[in-house]
Enzyme design. Sequence first.
Site, PDB file in Angstrom:
ATOM      1  N   ILE A 150     -48.403  19.751 -30.394  1.00 14.51           N
ATOM      2  CA  ILE A 150     -47.142  19.580 -31.117  1.00 14.51           C
ATOM      3  C   ILE A 150     -47.172  20.255 -32.492  1.00 14.51           C
ATOM      4  O   ILE A 150     -46.131  20.514 -33.085  1.00 14.51           O
ATOM      5  CB  ILE A 150     -46.785  18.081 -31.284  1.00 14.51           C
ATOM      6  CG1 ILE A 150     -47.914  17.327 -31.988  1.00 14.51           C
ATOM      7  CG2 ILE A 150     -46.464  17.459 -29.955  1.00 14.51           C
ATOM      8  CD1 ILE A 150     -47.573  15.885 -32.303  1.00 14.51           C
ATOM      9  N   GLU A 151     -48.379  20.553 -32.995  1.00 16.18           N
ATOM     10  CA  GLU A 151     -48.476  21.210 -34.293  1.00 16.18           C
ATOM     11  C   GLU A 151     -48.208  22.714 -34.198  1.00 16.18           C
ATOM     12  O   GLU A 151     -47.470  23.279 -34.995  1.00 16.18           O
ATOM     13  CB  GLU A 151     -49.874  20.978 -34.905  1.00 16.18           C
ATOM     14  CG  GLU A 151     -50.096  19.576 -35.448  1.00 16.18           C
ATOM     15  CD  GLU A 151     -49.352  19.333 -36.750  1.00 16.18           C
ATOM     16  OE1 GLU A 151     -48.743  20.272 -37.286  1.00 16.18           O
ATOM     17  OE2 GLU A 151     -49.366  18.183 -37.219  1.00 16.18           O
ATOM     18  N   SER A 152     -48.836  23.369 -33.224  1.00 15.06           N
ATOM     19  CA  SER A 152     -48.789  24.836 -33.188  1.00 15.06           C
ATOM     20  C   SER A 152     -48.554  25.428 -31.807  1.00 15.06           C
ATOM     21  O   SER A 152     -48.527  26.651 -31.673  1.00 15.06           O
ATOM     22  CB  SER A 152     -50.119  25.383 -33.714  1.00 15.06           C
ATOM     23  OG  SER A 152     -51.195  24.969 -32.873  1.00 15.06           O
ATOM     24  N   TYR A 255     -42.717  12.401 -34.687  1.00 14.93           N
ATOM     25  CA  TYR A 255     -44.055  12.981 -34.547  1.00 14.93           C
ATOM     26  C   TYR A 255     -44.927  12.197 -33.565  1.00 14.93           C
ATOM     27  O   TYR A 255     -45.521  12.773 -32.647  1.00 14.93           O
ATOM     28  CB  TYR A 255     -44.725  13.056 -35.921  1.00 14.93           C
ATOM     29  CG  TYR A 255     -45.987  13.875 -35.947  1.00 14.93           C
ATOM     30  CD1 TYR A 255     -45.935  15.260 -35.913  1.00 14.93           C
ATOM     31  CD2 TYR A 255     -47.245  13.255 -36.010  1.00 14.93           C
ATOM     32  CE1 TYR A 255     -47.092  16.018 -35.947  1.00 14.93           C
ATOM     33  CE2 TYR A 255     -48.407  14.001 -36.038  1.00 14.93           C
ATOM     34  CZ  TYR A 255     -48.329  15.383 -36.012  1.00 14.93           C
ATOM     35  OH  TYR A 255     -49.477  16.126 -36.033  1.00 14.93           O
TER      36      TYR A 255
END
Length: 565
Positions: A150-152, A255
């Site tokens: 989910i970050e990158s 998130y």
Amino acid sequence: MKILTRLLSLAAAVAIAWPATQAKPAPSILAIKDTIHDNSVIIPESFETDVKKMQENWYLKNYAQLDRNADSRPSPVTTDQDYIDRLALLPTVIDMPYNSVVKNFIVMYSERKRQLVENMLGMSLYYMPIFEEALERYGLPLELRYLPVIESALNPSAVSRAGAAGLWQFMPGTATQMGLELNSLVDMRRDPISSSDAAARYLKQLYDIFGDWSLAIASYNCGPGNVAKAIRRAGGGKKDFWEIYPFLPAETRGYVPAFIAANYVMNNYDKHNISPALARKPILTDTVHISRRIHFRQISDVLAIPMDELRALNPQFRTDLIPGDIRPYALVLPSLQTFAYIANEDSIANHNATLYARRNIVEPANGSVKGSDSKGRYVDELVVKYHKVAKGETLSKIARKYGVTVASIRKSNGMSRKKKVRRGQRLKINTYQRRYIKDEPAVATAEVEAAAVADSTAVERSLERGLGNRADSLQQADQASQAQQIAAEQPKAKAKAQPQPKAKTKSPKTTRHKVRKGESLDKIAKRYGITLAALKAANPKVKSDKIQIGQTIIVPEKTSKNKRR
């Protein structure tokens, strides 16, 4: 405005729990996190990843087998109970509850971003072992390995709009705090191994602060300060993510649900007709420490490793340059190539070394135009080299090595366009070296110049008398010759056959001198060691001592008669 927003958020939280309070004395935390609804969450930037561009990744093209038609296959109908049961079966330490927010992210992954999921499955074959090793090192739950999803979207070169970079999306300040190097040449946030170690240490610190993994994950996104503030607004005490949900930033509210969805889809992709990523061949890597200033192009040329492969394995070097002269750096290479690098380290460092060398001392220019100043000039000299063709070498590779064109090699060796080089063949390589040549100083000592100035008038008069006597002698010889011609009745033939008097007036050897700035006839005469009168005699069209820059002056050969004494 902020106060109004907070009140609205608090009212929303109360409204969520209100129906439960009518039936039960107090709502449980489980009821809140399982029934929560929120349509104002912000979707992580990783969902915006360009899938087509991602498919051009060197690793995906060379080591992973993907199904390019993943988006065209429909996802089977899945009920809420299916999602709940599958989440419950995940072997995790961190709670994976289900609600409408989690469902929205699962649907996005499994239905609208199917191709993205397949690409990430392909990248995970390489990156997941790195993540797992770092998490195991610090005793953290292995489900945290899906945070980079989910970050990158598992892109080591990803950069967010806020300036976060790398697989784990570290901001510059946090990266520096965790000991990651960040400068114009090196960005360790992009290094999978270093950034994974830093992320594991950072997550452990966050867990030590809050004692709850959902809060640690939330603070990884928005910072521990914002989470602590949300806890105070929620009434303080022991809380978890779902209890402080209404008081968190909009992006952070989505998130943790996105993290749960990433765990779900990366483990249940097959339940949604998403093809698993297959490894075409295993990639085995090793590291070698570099203590020199080396460019990727030098490694690529000597070891025949594609530039894209070097960049994919070492994304931390921002300009393809390894500044090993500053401090040693680890370079990741295919395992078999590490031995080749060690064996050819000197050849790699010396290959086109001047092109990538760092200038430590530089003298400023003096303002003159190179190649045209009065002190010297630059010339290009031909330097012929010979190259023996090694196994696997091509003309283009050889041309890059010597900094010439393929066409010039063909021309130097008389090769046709279709002809290829063969192993062991000896090639002639024409290269050029630029060299600066200084002008020779004028041949005139201070003593000679002083003497020349003192008696220049006497020398000129003497030379004029000598020239006059010579002219009289030539006239007498000419008259005698004419008399002989008349007597022999061959006037025209004898005149052509005997041109000696005219030939004697010419100097057998001369030099052409181009006038430069600041020069005069007298200076030129001194430079060549002849008299001014001799120079004027050789240039009858020059009426005065005023000459122009660029004008050509004939300089007679220095003889005993015309040289300065």
